[in-house]
Design an enzyme around this catalytic site. Structure first.
Site, PDB file in Angstrom:
ATOM      1  NE  ARG A 109      -4.276  -1.375   0.130  1.00  0.00           N
ATOM      2  CZ  ARG A 109      -4.414  -2.496  -0.559  1.00  0.00           C
ATOM      3  NH1 ARG A 109      -3.398  -2.922  -1.300  1.00  0.00           N
ATOM      4  NH2 ARG A 109      -5.542  -3.188  -0.520  1.00  0.00           N
ATOM      5  CD  GLU A 154      -3.369   3.060  -5.462  1.00  0.00           C
ATOM      6  OE1 GLU A 154      -4.401   2.378  -5.674  1.00  0.00           O
ATOM      7  OE2 GLU A 154      -2.327   2.570  -5.003  1.00  0.00           O
ATOM      8  CG  HIS A 158      -3.507  -1.057  -6.497  1.00  0.00           C
ATOM      9  ND1 HIS A 158      -3.908  -0.305  -5.414  1.00  0.00           N
ATOM     10  CD2 HIS A 158      -3.369  -2.329  -6.026  1.00  0.00           C
ATOM     11  CE1 HIS A 158      -4.003  -1.078  -4.337  1.00  0.00           C
ATOM     12  NE2 HIS A 158      -3.679  -2.307  -4.692  1.00  0.00           N
TER      13      HIS A 158
END
Length: 310
Positions: A228, A257, A276
């Site tokens: 993360r 994000e 991601h």
């Protein structure tokens, strides 16, 4: 008993909701449907989701499943006070994330990222003679030795790399020569050509890879983050890259994000940015279906759920 399982439309970011719905169709009398509105939620007993919405709290849900392993977006206290059980998808991403990290390391070692960039300019150029290297004999520190970290370690070990790791309990782990605790993070990353971050984001791990840990890495080191964004101090990382105190970074996750268009990480030729997507695979929905199918059976039978977080 009648049981309605909702597939939240937010899973569309990873796979079409309908493929998971179809994979979960059953003959036990339970219903599976794709939901998007608050009215749809009211008809559900449980929900499979990517995103979190406040509407989940008042929908009368007894169980929510996150299609990711990370659950830091969900409000634990509110779930507990309302008796909402939360499960996650830990345990299914070791191979996909392990291969992604192996790909990052191979790109940097064999300079593939540079060739790709130069190819767009039709530039035929060899690297400096001492730039390319092979992974065999290089060192890797894996921060976090859960499913993701063990998947990374196994693949690195198979390539002949010297692997150390970091976890809360320093018990032995297959494919890892030595295990350190988080309090020994600087010693763990010192001398490592690659540092792969694969730990969940918690209060304890937030900012774990900060200025001190980055300074302990060699100038020839590469940081790889598939956990993360909050685990790594992005400002400290950018400062280290700009000062040439690191050779590069591969970043799959960020504090914000999608990564903003004006982020300086986009323009650096020593940084690989991925959206991601380290765990992405065409079989993702089947793996989710296996967990959810078993937990649906357990929920109907009144049994304990697997992968329960709350």
């Amino acid at each position: 008993m009648a049981f309605t399982l909702g597939i939240h439309e937010s899973v569309e970011l990873i796979f079409p909701p309908t493929v998971l719905r179809d994979a979960l169709d059953s003959e036990d009398g339970s219903e599976v449907c794709v939901v998007g509105s608050a009215a749809d939620l009211e008809a559900c007993d449980a929900l499979v989701t990517f995103a979190y919405e406040d509407a989940f709290l008042s929908a009368g849900l007894s169980w929510i499943h996150s299609i990711q392993a990370g659950v830091d977006r969900f409000p634990f206290d509110e779930f507990e006070s309302r008796g909402i059980r939360l499960t996650n998808s830990t345990g299914i991403h070791g191979d996909a994330v392990g291969e992604t990290v192996l790909g990052y390391m191979t790109q940097f070692a064999r300079r593939l990222h540079r060739y790709r960039d130069r190819g767009r300019e039709r530039e035929w150029a060899h690297p400096e003679w001492d730039e390319p290297f092979t992974l065999s004999g290089e060192s890797l520190c894996v921060v976090g030795l859960g499913t993701l970290g063990r998947g990374i370690a196994a693949r690195a070990d198979a390539c002949g790399m010297d692997v150390v790791g970091v976890r809360r309990t320093p018990t032995p782990v297959d494919h890892v020569r030595e295990v350190y605790t988080p309090g020994e993070i600087e010693a763990a990353v010192g001398g490592a050509r690659f540092v792969a971050v694969a730990t969940p984001l918690t209060e304890e791990t937030r900012g774990l890879i900060g200025a001190d840990a980055l300074a302990a890495m060699p100038d020839s080191g590469y940081l790889l983050n598939v956990s993360r964004g909050g685990v790594v101090d992005e400002a400290a990382l950018l400062e280290a890259l700009e000062a040439d105190r690191l050779a590069g970074a591969a970043l799959d996750v960020f504090e914000t994000e999608p990564l903003p268009e004006d982020s300086p990480f986009w323009d650096r030729d020593d940084v690989i940015v991925t959206p991601h997507a380290a765990a992405a695979t065409r079989d993702y929905y089947r793996r989710i279906a296996d967990i959810v199918r078993e937990n649906r059976r357990r929920a109907i039978a009144g049994e304990s759920l697997v992968n329960r977080v709350i």
